[in-house]
Design a protein around this motif. Structure first.
Motif, PDB file in Angstrom:
ATOM      1  N   ALA A 598      18.488 -32.351  22.126  1.00  0.00           N
ATOM      2  CA  ALA A 598      18.682 -31.399  23.217  1.00  0.00           C
ATOM      3  C   ALA A 598      17.557 -31.523  24.237  1.00  0.00           C
ATOM      4  CB  ALA A 598      18.733 -29.973  22.676  1.00  0.00           C
ATOM      5  N   LYS A 599      17.916 -31.400  25.509  1.00  0.00           N
ATOM      6  CA  LYS A 599      16.939 -31.379  26.593  1.00  0.00           C
ATOM      7  C   LYS A 599      16.894 -29.961  27.141  1.00  0.00           C
ATOM      8  CE  LYS A 599      17.383 -36.186  28.161  1.00  0.00           C
ATOM      9  NZ  LYS A 599      17.703 -37.055  29.324  1.00  0.00           N
ATOM     10  N   ALA A 600      15.948 -29.198  26.676  1.00  0.00           N
ATOM     11  CA  ALA A 600      15.870 -27.795  27.103  1.00  0.00           C
ATOM     12  C   ALA A 600      14.929 -27.668  28.288  1.00  0.00           C
ATOM     13  CB  ALA A 600      15.389 -26.929  25.954  1.00  0.00           C
ATOM     14  N   SER A 601      15.350 -26.923  29.282  1.00  0.00           N
ATOM     15  CA  SER A 601      14.537 -26.686  30.462  1.00  0.00           C
ATOM     16  C   SER A 601      13.646 -25.476  30.240  1.00  0.00           C
ATOM     17  CB  SER A 601      15.447 -26.444  31.666  1.00  0.00           C
ATOM     18  OG  SER A 601      14.758 -25.773  32.689  1.00  0.00           O
ATOM     19  N   PRO A 602      12.322 -25.615  30.430  1.00  0.00           N
ATOM     20  CA  PRO A 602      11.443 -24.449  30.335  1.00  0.00           C
ATOM     21  C   PRO A 602      11.860 -23.330  31.273  1.00  0.00           C
ATOM     22  CG  PRO A 602      10.149 -26.462  30.334  1.00  0.00           C
ATOM     23  CD  PRO A 602      11.557 -26.861  30.641  1.00  0.00           C
ATOM     24  N   PHE A 603      12.319 -23.678  32.479  1.00  0.00           N
ATOM     25  CA  PHE A 603      12.716 -22.659  33.434  1.00  0.00           C
ATOM     26  C   PHE A 603      13.907 -21.859  32.919  1.00  0.00           C
ATOM     27  CE2 PHE A 603      15.024 -20.940  37.026  1.00  0.00           C
ATOM     28  CZ  PHE A 603      14.014 -20.417  37.821  1.00  0.00           C
ATOM     29  N   VAL A 604      14.881 -22.542  32.315  1.00  0.00           N
ATOM     30  CA  VAL A 604      16.059 -21.848  31.790  1.00  0.00           C
ATOM     31  C   VAL A 604      15.651 -20.870  30.692  1.00  0.00           C
ATOM     32  CG1 VAL A 604      18.191 -22.163  30.477  1.00  0.00           C
ATOM     33  CG2 VAL A 604      17.712 -23.628  32.429  1.00  0.00           C
ATOM     34  N   LEU A 605      14.747 -21.306  29.829  1.00  0.00           N
ATOM     35  CA  LEU A 605      14.278 -20.406  28.772  1.00  0.00           C
ATOM     36  C   LEU A 605      13.485 -19.241  29.365  1.00  0.00           C
ATOM     37  CD1 LEU A 605      13.216 -22.782  25.861  1.00  0.00           C
ATOM     38  CD2 LEU A 605      15.072 -21.121  25.877  1.00  0.00           C
ATOM     39  N   ALA A 606      12.694 -19.510  30.389  1.00  0.00           N
ATOM     40  CA  ALA A 606      11.944 -18.430  31.043  1.00  0.00           C
ATOM     41  C   ALA A 606      12.901 -17.380  31.593  1.00  0.00           C
ATOM     42  CB  ALA A 606      11.078 -18.999  32.165  1.00  0.00           C
ATOM     43  N   ALA A 607      13.965 -17.828  32.217  1.00  0.00           N
ATOM     44  CA  ALA A 607      14.942 -16.895  32.766  1.00  0.00           C
ATOM     45  C   ALA A 607      15.637 -16.114  31.658  1.00  0.00           C
ATOM     46  CB  ALA A 607      15.963 -17.650  33.610  1.00  0.00           C
ATOM     47  N   ALA A 608      15.960 -16.802  30.561  1.00  0.00           N
ATOM     48  CA  ALA A 608      16.623 -16.122  29.445  1.00  0.00           C
ATOM     49  C   ALA A 608      15.731 -15.028  28.869  1.00  0.00           C
ATOM     50  CB  ALA A 608      16.990 -17.139  28.360  1.00  0.00           C
ATOM     51  N   TYR A 609      14.440 -15.333  28.688  1.00  0.00           N
ATOM     52  CA  TYR A 609      13.509 -14.323  28.183  1.00  0.00           C
ATOM     53  C   TYR A 609      13.366 -13.167  29.182  1.00  0.00           C
ATOM     54  CZ  TYR A 609      11.816 -16.903  24.097  1.00  0.00           C
ATOM     55  OH  TYR A 609      11.718 -17.524  22.876  1.00  0.00           O
ATOM     56  N   ALA A 610      13.327 -13.487  30.467  1.00  0.00           N
ATOM     57  CA  ALA A 610      13.187 -12.433  31.479  1.00  0.00           C
ATOM     58  C   ALA A 610      14.384 -11.493  31.431  1.00  0.00           C
ATOM     59  CB  ALA A 610      13.040 -13.053  32.867  1.00  0.00           C
ATOM     60  N   MET A 611      15.586 -12.028  31.346  1.00  0.00           N
ATOM     61  CA  MET A 611      16.775 -11.187  31.340  1.00  0.00           C
ATOM     62  C   MET A 611      16.883 -10.379  30.050  1.00  0.00           C
ATOM     63  SD  MET A 611      17.926 -11.689  34.296  1.00  0.00           S
ATOM     64  CE  MET A 611      19.268 -10.543  34.046  1.00  0.00           C
ATOM     65  N   ALA A 612      16.304 -10.913  28.976  1.00  0.00           N
ATOM     66  CA  ALA A 612      16.328 -10.190  27.699  1.00  0.00           C
ATOM     67  C   ALA A 612      15.190  -9.182  27.594  1.00  0.00           C
ATOM     68  CB  ALA A 612      16.265 -11.178  26.537  1.00  0.00           C
ATOM     69  N   GLY A 613      14.340  -9.114  28.627  1.00  0.00           N
ATOM     70  CA  GLY A 613      13.271  -8.121  28.645  1.00  0.00           C
ATOM     71  C   GLY A 613      12.001  -8.550  27.946  1.00  0.00           C
TER      72      GLY A 613
END
Length: 663
Positions: A598-613
């Motif tokens: 898997a090629k995970a984007s740090p930015f995508v994970l950052a956004a996911a954490y932000a939306m999850a609070g």
């Protein structure tokens, strides 16, 4: 037909101007044929734009009592003719909406206008008009309620000259000479002071070998590019993507001209056999389908480049009144390129235009081979820069793998030929997305637009890679609109138009743009992906899940996999609301990151954490994204709705400063 007050009005909607007094409809300053009764229906609808005009009102005003029997047929015919004139559709209306059994409503924005500064009405249309691409009206000053967006990251990964053959040079400059001559010849009425618009249809491949399609397509593209740079003040040229949509078309010149809004159409063919190439071309005026000019070129391939200088100079003399001294100097230069390198370059562009990871790998290989065959071939380096830039956007290579290569290729292209708009635009993207050098990016974009104002991607990159990150939203919208105007059938450009509106907080126009893009091609996955993102900002989570499911299937997931994920997200939303939705979204992102390969984007994970609070985790991954130069997303950080909850945190302002963005 109307009251005296209304009958003297002139109205504008998109590229259309309606003169109620004269009973005329114009588009781009050209009158559209429209019979009296359809126009009277239009005038009634425009008396109360946005409001329902009932069938009974239309009948009472426009159909005498003794024609009652033919009323339904007459009204239906009038509406059908109006939709034809506006390029509208009943199923996906942009101008006239049908309310079954009730009536009709004119739904596009309408403004009252007068000819600009005393100029003829056709010029006023040019100066004041918004952009209408296949019925979608977009107005920069359209007031709409701004809805604060909130978006997922998993639910969006935005996609973000020499003339080498004498035949193309001769064709390009002869056409400009002819068009300019036609517009200035004595004995004819003086035309409006506006640019002529030209569409170059795909050259037909008349060779016996179907494998020569890349050559005919490449010749078309090079002709478009060169004509766009010859005299941009006098001649506008529709971009390649929109032109190629008419390959093997059965549509008439009149239909194509109406759809693209052009004055002239060039049709051509090419036959390449052995060591020779024969190109035929004819120029047609759209208004009356008159064939104005035709020419055949029969050349030995090895001689095509040798005779370019003399032919180019002699043709340039015919249009010298329309050319700057610098342009005349450029036309006088002799450009010698290895024919094999040119052939490899055309193959590279052929694959680059397919915009898939596999095709991009092929294009990079061909561009590299071309530079080996001819180390001074500027266009091949420009193609290589484009390919590496797009390969990052499509996820083929990481920023560190792609952008340094793109920069090296773009700088070499500019060193060899500073007039290449493609190279300046490519370097501008690299400076924005990798170096975070925004002043440098702006210089390159402005240089690209100076060299070729008809380049749609120069306008698009300037909008998306500089103006939007700098918070200059009105200018960003205007530049994206210009890209749509030049390339109205481009799916990526239309999709970016929707994204630009969304980032600017204009959800109403964003909604219409995404729907328009999907209507153009329902199989384009990114349109569904972006639309899904927008729907979440509007609180329509269930609809967003459905759109995301379509995007996943079109992107390669099996229907079963996409349906399973959609079911999981629906359950999470129903049981936990928005909070449950975003928590499940984060879980899916982390699960995907742990998959082999898997090629995970740090930015995508950052956004996911932000939306999850989970604020601390969000900043942790934003830092990693910055370290990895994920500029495609980071440059839009200030406007990305996923990070709305972080904006009051001092760390957010610190990150903006680090990237070089205004706070």
């Amino acid at each position: 037909m109307n009251s005296p007050a209304s009958s003297s009005r002139q109205l504008r909607t998109g590229l259309f101007e309606i003169d109620l007094a004269a009973g005329r409809l114009h588009k781009n300053g050209r009158r559209l044929p429209l019979q009296e009764q359809p126009f009277r229906v239009l005038a009634m609808l425009l008396e109360r734009p946005g409001e329902v005009v009932t069938r009974q009102e239309l009948q009472a005003r426009l159909w005498p009592a003794d024609t009652y029997v033919g009323f339904d047929e007459g009204l239906n015919t009038a509406i059908r003719k109006l939709r034809t004139a506006f390029g509208d559709s009943a199923g996906n209306p942009r101008f006239i909406e049908t309310l079954p059994r009730r009536g009709y409503r004119f739904i596009a924005p309408v403004t009252e206008t007068t000819p600009a500064d005393g100029l003829p009405p056709s010029i006023g249309v040019r100066l004041h008009a918004g952009i209408e691409d296949h019925g979608a009206v977009v107005e920069a000053d359209d007031p709409r309620p701004v809805e604060p967006p909130a978006t997922p990251a998993h639910y969006r990964r935005p996609w973000k000259k020499i003339l080498l053959a004498t035949t193309t040079v001769v064709l390009a400059f002869t056409l400009v000479a002819y068009i300019m001559h036609r517009h200035s010849s004595p004995g004819s009425a003086p035309p409006p002071a506006q640019r002529a618009m030209l569409a170059i249809l795909p050259f037909q491949n008349l060779s016996k070998d179907p494998g020569q399609e890349y050559f005919s397509d490449g010749l078309t593209e090079e002709t478009i590019t060169d004509l766009g740079q010859v005299s941009p003040e006098n001649l506008g040229v529709i971009a390649r993507t929109s032109a190629m949509a008419y390959k093997h078309t059965d549509k008439t010149v009149s239909q194509i001209g109406r759809e693209l809004g052009v004055d002239y159409i060039l049709e051509g063919s090419v036959r390449r056999e052995g060591g020779r190439a024969r190109v035929s071309a004819q120029l047609i005026r759209v208004s009356d389908q008159t064939h104005l000019w035709a020419q055949n070129y029969d050349r030995d391939l090895k001689d095509l480049l040798d005779v370019q200088n003399d032919l180019g100079r002699s043709i340039a003399e015919q249009v010298s009144a329309n050319l700057t001294p610098q342009r005349q100097i450029e036309l006088s230069k002799k450009h010698i390129v290895n024919p094999e390198a040119y052939d490899l370059y055309l193959k590279g562009r052929f694959y680059w235009n397919q915009r898939t990871p596999g095709a991009l790998k092929e294009s990079i290989g061909y561009f590299q081979e071309a530079t080996v065959k001819d180390a001074n071939f500027a266009l091949a380096y420009a193609g290589l820069a484009d390919a590496y830039n797009i390969s990052n956007i499509l996820g083929l290579y990481s920023p560190k793998e792609s952008f340094p290569q793109a920069k090296a290729a773009a700088m070499r292209a500019i060193e060899l030929d500073p007039s290449l708009a493609e190279a300046h635009a490519a370097l501008g993207m690299e400076k924005s997305h990798y170096e975070f050098d925004f002043p440098g990016a702006e210089r390159e974009f402005l240089k690209a637009l100076e060299v070729n104002p008809n380049s749609p991607y120069a306008h698009l990159f300037y909008s998306n890679c500089f103006l939007m990150p700098m918070g200059r939203t009105a200018q960003a919208i205007a530049e994206n609109k210009r890209a749509v105007e030049i390339d109205p059938l481009s799916l990526p450009i239309n999709n970016f138009m929707g994204m630009t509106y969304m980032l600017a907080g204009d959800n109403g126009n964003a909604y219409r743009e995404f729907q328009h893009t999907i209507a153009m091609d329902p199989s384009f996955p990114l349109a569904h992906d972006y639309f899904s993102w927008l729907l979440t900002t509007m609180g329509r989570y269930e609809d967003a899940i459905k759109e995301h499911e379509k995007s996943e299937v079109l992107s390669g997931s099996t229907p079963e996999e996409a349906a399973t994920e959609a079911t999981v997200m629906e359950r999470a939303f129903k049981s936990g609301g928005e909070k449950g939705f975003w928590q499940k979204h984060l879980e899916l992102e982390l699960e995907a990151r742990n998959q082999p390969g898997a090629k995970a984007s740090p930015f995508v994970l950052a956004a996911a954490y932000a939306m999850a609070g989970q604020t601390d985790k969000a900043f942790e991954w934003l830092e990693k994204g910055y370290e990895e130069h994920e500029g495609q997303d980071l440059t839009l950080l200030k406007f990305d709705p996923a990070f709305k909850s972080l904006r009051s945190d001092p760390r957010f302002s610190a990150m903006l400063r680090k990237i070089g963005l205004p706070e």
